[in-house]
Design a protein around this motif. Structure first.
Motif, mmCIF file in Angstrom:
data_model
loop_
_atom_site.group_PDB
_atom_site.id
_atom_site.type_symbol
_atom_site.label_atom_id
_atom_site.label_comp_id
_atom_site.label_asym_id
_atom_site.label_seq_id
_atom_site.Cartn_x
_atom_site.Cartn_y
_atom_site.Cartn_z
ATOM 1 N N ILE A 115 -5.797 -1.370 1.347
ATOM 2 C CA ILE A 115 -5.894 -1.661 2.788
ATOM 3 C C ILE A 115 -7.241 -2.334 3.106
ATOM 4 O O ILE A 115 -7.296 -3.343 3.816
ATOM 5 N N GLY A 116 -8.321 -1.797 2.543
ATOM 6 C CA GLY A 116 -9.642 -2.407 2.758
ATOM 7 C C GLY A 116 -9.700 -3.819 2.201
ATOM 8 O O GLY A 116 -10.257 -4.744 2.829
ATOM 9 N N LEU A 117 -9.113 -3.998 1.026
ATOM 10 C CA LEU A 117 -9.048 -5.320 0.388
ATOM 11 C C LEU A 117 -8.272 -6.296 1.281
ATOM 12 O O LEU A 117 -8.708 -7.435 1.523
ATOM 13 N N THR A 118 -7.140 -5.839 1.794
ATOM 14 C CA THR A 118 -6.292 -6.672 2.665
ATOM 15 C C THR A 118 -7.075 -7.171 3.879
ATOM 16 O O THR A 118 -7.052 -8.361 4.212
ATOM 17 N N LYS A 119 -7.791 -6.254 4.531
ATOM 18 C CA LYS A 119 -8.500 -6.622 5.767
ATOM 19 C C LYS A 119 -9.650 -7.592 5.473
ATOM 20 O O LYS A 119 -9.871 -8.548 6.220
ATOM 21 N N SER A 120 -10.369 -7.339 4.367
ATOM 22 C CA SER A 120 -11.508 -8.213 4.022
ATOM 23 C C SER A 120 -11.024 -9.619 3.689
ATOM 24 O O SER A 120 -11.589 -10.616 4.163
ATOM 25 N N SER A 169 0.863 -1.183 0.000
ATOM 26 C CA SER A 169 0.000 0.000 0.000
ATOM 27 C C SER A 169 0.901 1.236 0.000
ATOM 28 O O SER A 169 1.953 1.246 -0.650
ATOM 29 N N SER A 170 0.526 2.259 0.723
ATOM 30 C CA SER A 170 1.359 3.467 0.814
ATOM 31 C C SER A 170 0.874 4.313 1.977
ATOM 32 O O SER A 170 -0.305 4.282 2.340
#
Ligand code: NAP
Length: 247
Positions: free
Chosen positions: A163-168, A141-142
């Motif tokens: 980040i949202g993709l990672t958490k889901s 991410s960044s």
């Protein structure tokens, strides 16, 4: 000492920059590496470098923004190595502009490579990792995905999306022992940042408590940790590698 002997990692966008450094770090820990990039010649050269470190390596030309090419990347990797233990979604681009001047093409290209590209590679690797009931997915991410940045609405949105993709996905894959984490680099000296105006570079450094830009190796060290079994109880997290820029 981190030992990744016998494991296979795919690093996207690894012909140069942070991706290349991640590939070298993982190889030094014993991993076989698939170098994947749209720059075919650069990917081949990096694969040779990995071989010179005593590991097996394969260069695969793949544009991560195209689902069929992401599928091909995973398929060719499994054909050669029989497994994918580690996927590092590092390929990324910038097309900076103030929102008022940002074209639809500038918006679409950045979202498509940075966010959809990450989705494509994760989706393609799912079956292999689910079957193995193990795996490490690390998404780059960044810092600007967390704090925003004037002139980078497209890039910030793509990296916040990562980040949202990672958490889901971390929540979906947890029961299969697949850990999914993100690394959020700050200002790192690579080709991507080399043409920033000198004033902007100085301004960035004033925001960094450690008072220096980061190096690709700083990011690679964090990825190495997340790729290893030292991080087996860590998932859905964002590891900031930014000299303290965001706290
Ligand atoms: P870089 O030097 O520009 O390297 C990126 C690599 O990705 C290049 O080899 C590029 O190929 C390749 N690439 C571009 N589009 C691709 C696609 N569609 N499919 C596959 N490969 C593609 O960038 P970097 O600085 O190493 O950045 C690596 C990652 O870290 C990116 O996700 C970036 O957003 C992130 N990051 C960087 C910084 C920083 O300060 N440098 C800070 C935060 C986050 P070409 O050379 O042919 O374009």
């Amino acid at each position: 000492m981190i030992n990744l002997q016998g494991k296979t990692a795919i690093v996207t966008g690894s012909a140069r920059g942070i991706g290349a450094e991640i590939a070298v770090k993982l190889a030094q820990a014993g991993c076989n590496i698939v170098i994947s990039d749209i720059d075919e010649q650069g990917a081949r050269q990096m694969a040779e470098k990995i071989k010179s470190l005593g590991r097996d390596s394969l260069a695969i030309k793949a544009d991560v923004s195209q689902m069929a090419q992401a599928d091909g990347l995973i398929k060719q990797t499994v054909e050669k190595f029989g497994r994918v233990d580690i996927l590092v979604n590092n390929a990324g681009i910038t097309r900076d502009n103030l929102l008022m001047r940002m074209s639809e093409a500038e918006w679409d290209s950045v979202i498509t490579v940075n966010l959809k590209g990450t989705f494509n590679c994760i989706k393609s690797v799912t079956r292999t990792m689910m079957k193995a009931r193990s795996g490490k997915i690390i998404n780059i991410s960044s810092v600007v995905g967390v704090m925003g940045n004037a002139g980078q609405a497209n890039y910030s949105a793509s990296k916040a999306g990562v980040i949202g993709l990672t958490k889901s996905v971390a929540k979906e894959f947890g029961s299969r022992h697949i850990q999914v984490n993100a690394v959020a680099p700050g200002y790192i000296q690579t080709e991507m940042t080399k043409d920033l105006p000198e004033e902007a570079k100085k301004q960035f450094v004033t925001l960094i408590p450690l008072q220096r830009p980061g190096q690709a190796e700083d990011v690679a060290n964090a990825v190495l940790f997340l790729a290893s079994d030292l991080s087996d109880y860590i998932t859905g997290q964002v590891l900031h590698v930014d000299g303290g820029m965001v706290m």
